[in-house]
Write an enzyme that holds these catalytic residues in place. Structure first.
Site, short mmCIF file in Angstrom:
data_model
loop_
_atom_site.label_atom_id
_atom_site.label_comp_id
_atom_site.label_asym_id
_atom_site.label_seq_id
_atom_site.Cartn_x
_atom_site.Cartn_y
_atom_site.Cartn_z
N ASP A 63 0.93 -1.29 -0.01
CA ASP A 63 0.07 -0.09 -0.08
C ASP A 63 0.86 1.36 0.17
O ASP A 63 2.11 1.42 0.09
CB ASP A 63 -0.81 -0.07 1.11
CG ASP A 63 -0.15 0.28 2.69
OD1 ASP A 63 0.71 -0.23 2.82
OD2 ASP A 63 -0.95 0.77 3.42
N TYR A 65 2.90 4.55 0.81
CA TYR A 65 3.48 5.35 2.05
C TYR A 65 2.48 6.21 2.56
O TYR A 65 1.79 6.95 1.91
CB TYR A 65 4.50 6.22 1.43
CG TYR A 65 5.86 5.62 1.00
CD1 TYR A 65 6.49 4.45 1.44
CD2 TYR A 65 6.46 5.95 -0.42
CE1 TYR A 65 7.48 3.57 0.87
CE2 TYR A 65 7.45 5.12 -0.94
CZ TYR A 65 8.08 3.89 -0.16
OH TYR A 65 9.18 3.44 -0.68
N PHE A 76 6.77 2.02 -4.06
CA PHE A 76 8.24 2.02 -3.82
C PHE A 76 8.91 3.75 -4.08
O PHE A 76 9.88 3.92 -3.41
CB PHE A 76 9.29 1.05 -4.26
CG PHE A 76 9.01 -0.17 -3.80
CD1 PHE A 76 9.18 -0.65 -2.44
CD2 PHE A 76 8.30 -1.26 -4.63
CE1 PHE A 76 9.04 -1.99 -2.01
CE2 PHE A 76 8.22 -2.68 -4.30
CZ PHE A 76 8.39 -2.76 -2.96
N HIS A 185 11.00 -9.47 0.60
CA HIS A 185 11.08 -8.09 0.73
C HIS A 185 12.28 -7.35 0.63
O HIS A 185 13.02 -7.64 1.54
CB HIS A 185 9.59 -7.70 1.37
CG HIS A 185 9.22 -6.46 1.32
ND1 HIS A 185 9.57 -5.20 1.64
CD2 HIS A 185 8.05 -6.15 0.36
CE1 HIS A 185 8.82 -4.19 1.34
NE2 HIS A 185 7.97 -4.70 0.63
#
Length: 221
Positions: A63, A65, A76, A185
């Site tokens: 989701d 920031y 990202f 991740h």
């Protein structure tokens, strides 16, 4: 901002479904009554910056920031001038180790999106300071539909799946023309469990080149 072009045509069935009407109402009310990121005009930037026919790589995030000024509608990625978040710091470290790229001073990944790297979060909005606060309101159904559209493209695509949530989407990618790259991740909590050293950028470009597709210039300038 609305989705346009080939994406709008491919996803038109979703816009007519009851869940999407509920999602639209929920998100509209959230923007009217709370602080929500990204700005509403940026919600669909992943679709806007990377038209369906131009997609050659898909990177899935979770989701947006949730702090002020960060989210820009691309997973990202953060706006120019915003401190680079820890996961992106680690992405840049791996990019450097993999390709020898310089470490960028900007966290804006728009140049990737413009080259055909679709930077898609599975949830497209979030309340300020509340990670995962819009999980389960309907975005996952919508972005799964988008992933299904991509998976059904009858041309080679590279899917880069980082972390458990993204890796669960692998089951949707059955066309043997596609190449799936998966690892832990890049978050500081998990990057040392298989993200560092996974060389996703060179592997991606090698596959694209083998298919006669122009590789991605990953260097952020």
């Amino acid at each position: 901002m609305a989705i346009t072009g080939a994406w709008a045509e491919a996803l038109k069935g979703e816009f007519r479904k009851p869940y999407y009407a509920d999602l639209y109402r929920t998100v509209l009310k959230e923007y009217q009554t709370r602080v929500i990121y990204p700005p509403s005009a940026d919600i669909f930037n992943a679709f806007e910056y990377t038209p369906l026919e131009k997609v050659k790589v898909v990177i899935l995030g979770q989701d947006p920031y949730h702090e002020a000024g960060q989210a820009n509608g691309l997973c990202f990625s953060v706006h120019e001038g915003i401190q680079i978040p820890p996961s992106l710091v680690n992405i840049y470290k791996e990019m450097h180790d993999d390709l020898g790229c310089g470490i960028p001073s900007s966290g804006d990944l728009t140049s990737w999106a413009r080259q055909g790297v679709m930077l898609l979060n599975t949830v497209l909005t979030v309340r300020a300071h509340q990670a995962n606060s819009h999980k389960g309101i309907g975005w996952e159904t919508f972005t799964d539909a988008a992933i299904k559209v991509l998976a059904e493209e009858d041309r080679p695509l590279v899917f880069i799946l980082w972390g458990g949530q993204a890796r669960r989407k692998k089951a949707m990618i059955t066309n043997p023309k596609h190449y799936v790259i998966e690892s832990a991740h890049p978050s500081p909590l998990s990057a040392y469990n298989g993200f560092f050293g996974s060389r996703p950028f060179s592997r991606c470009n090698q596959y694209l080149a083998s298919c006669g597709i122009e590789p991605v210039d990953w260097q952020i300038r």
